[in-house]
Scaffold this active site. Structure first.
Site, mmCIF file in Angstrom:
data_model
loop_
_atom_site.group_PDB
_atom_site.id
_atom_site.type_symbol
_atom_site.label_atom_id
_atom_site.label_comp_id
_atom_site.label_asym_id
_atom_site.label_seq_id
_atom_site.Cartn_x
_atom_site.Cartn_y
_atom_site.Cartn_z
ATOM 1 N N CYS A 84 23.895 50.371 56.572
ATOM 2 C CA CYS A 84 24.544 49.573 57.612
ATOM 3 C C CYS A 84 23.533 49.210 58.704
ATOM 4 C CB CYS A 84 25.781 50.298 58.139
ATOM 5 S SG CYS A 84 26.900 49.213 59.047
ATOM 6 N N HIS A 184 28.505 52.230 53.670
ATOM 7 C CA HIS A 184 28.220 53.616 54.074
ATOM 8 C C HIS A 184 28.383 54.551 52.874
ATOM 9 C CE1 HIS A 184 28.061 53.278 58.543
ATOM 10 N NE2 HIS A 184 28.778 52.190 58.319
ATOM 11 N N GLU A 186 27.352 57.455 52.383
ATOM 12 C CA GLU A 186 27.542 58.854 52.785
ATOM 13 C C GLU A 186 29.012 59.216 52.969
ATOM 14 O OE1 GLU A 186 27.369 56.509 56.592
ATOM 15 O OE2 GLU A 186 26.399 56.410 54.636
#
Length: 202
Positions: A84, A184, A186
């Protein structure tokens, strides 16, 4: 192995957990440190630059002396993931979907052009399954995401998406030891962090 997460702002803890989980799945023992000063970069085998606010990351990196240190370490081959805002920070060309060209401090290392805030503000958050090159299908979480619109040199775009105004855009890019994602990873998967750990092992 030691991995690092740039800890100037953004979702640092989520990246730390993603690296730990990815290492567990690969059967690698890992220590994950927060990178806050230039000397931290000397200890790590791979780095994640989290999302957050790309202008803030740039300004803080400049103030802490990390901007040049990061640029040098990544140029020398440190496997680096930018997600991002972190992807915007890695890119050579950045413009904003509203204000046009930006003069924010960036690393300028990946041969890609990025449009900031391509998906509007926070309410423009969504999840979708994407085909991300050699990583296969990835559950992608987008939050105020940028869009990759162009690559040159040996950079490759992946994860194609249709955008209502920009047309064909991409949500991931690969260039040598650098990976950028508009989403994202993660928050939803270990696939991308496993890829980074495998790059670091080479």
């Amino acid at each position: 192995m030691k991995a690092g997460v740039l800890a100037l702002q953004g979702d640092v803890e989520e990246h730390i957990q993603a690296f730990k989980k990815a290492a567990q799945e690969l059967g690698i023992s890992i220590e994950v440190i927060q990178v806050k000063k230039p000397q931290d970069l000397k200890e790590i085998a791979t780095l994640a630059i989290p999302g957050g606010e790309s202008t803030t990351i740039g300004a803080l990196a400049k103030r802490t002396g990390l901007l040049d240190a990061l640029r040098d370490a990544i140029k020398e081959g440190l496997p680096t993931l930018g997600t991002c805002a972190g992807a915007i920070f890695l890119a050579k060309e950045v413009r904003d979907s509203v204000v046009g060209e930006t003069k924010q401090p960036i690393l300028g290392l990946m041969d890609i052009a990025v449009v900031r805030n391509a998906f509007g503000r926070q309410r423009e958050s969504f999840e979708v399954d994407l085909q991300v090159g050699e990583l296969g299908t990835v559950r992608a979480v987008f939050i105020r995401a940028p869009a990759f619109i162009k690559a040159w040199g040996d950079a490759r775009l992946a994860a194609p998406l249709k955008h209502p105004e920009l047309g064909q855009i991409y949500a991931a890019a690969f260039q040598g030891h650098m990976v950028a994602t508009a989403f994202h990873p993660e928050l939803s998967t270990t696939v991308v962090h496993k890829y980074m750990l495998n790059l670091a092992k080479k």
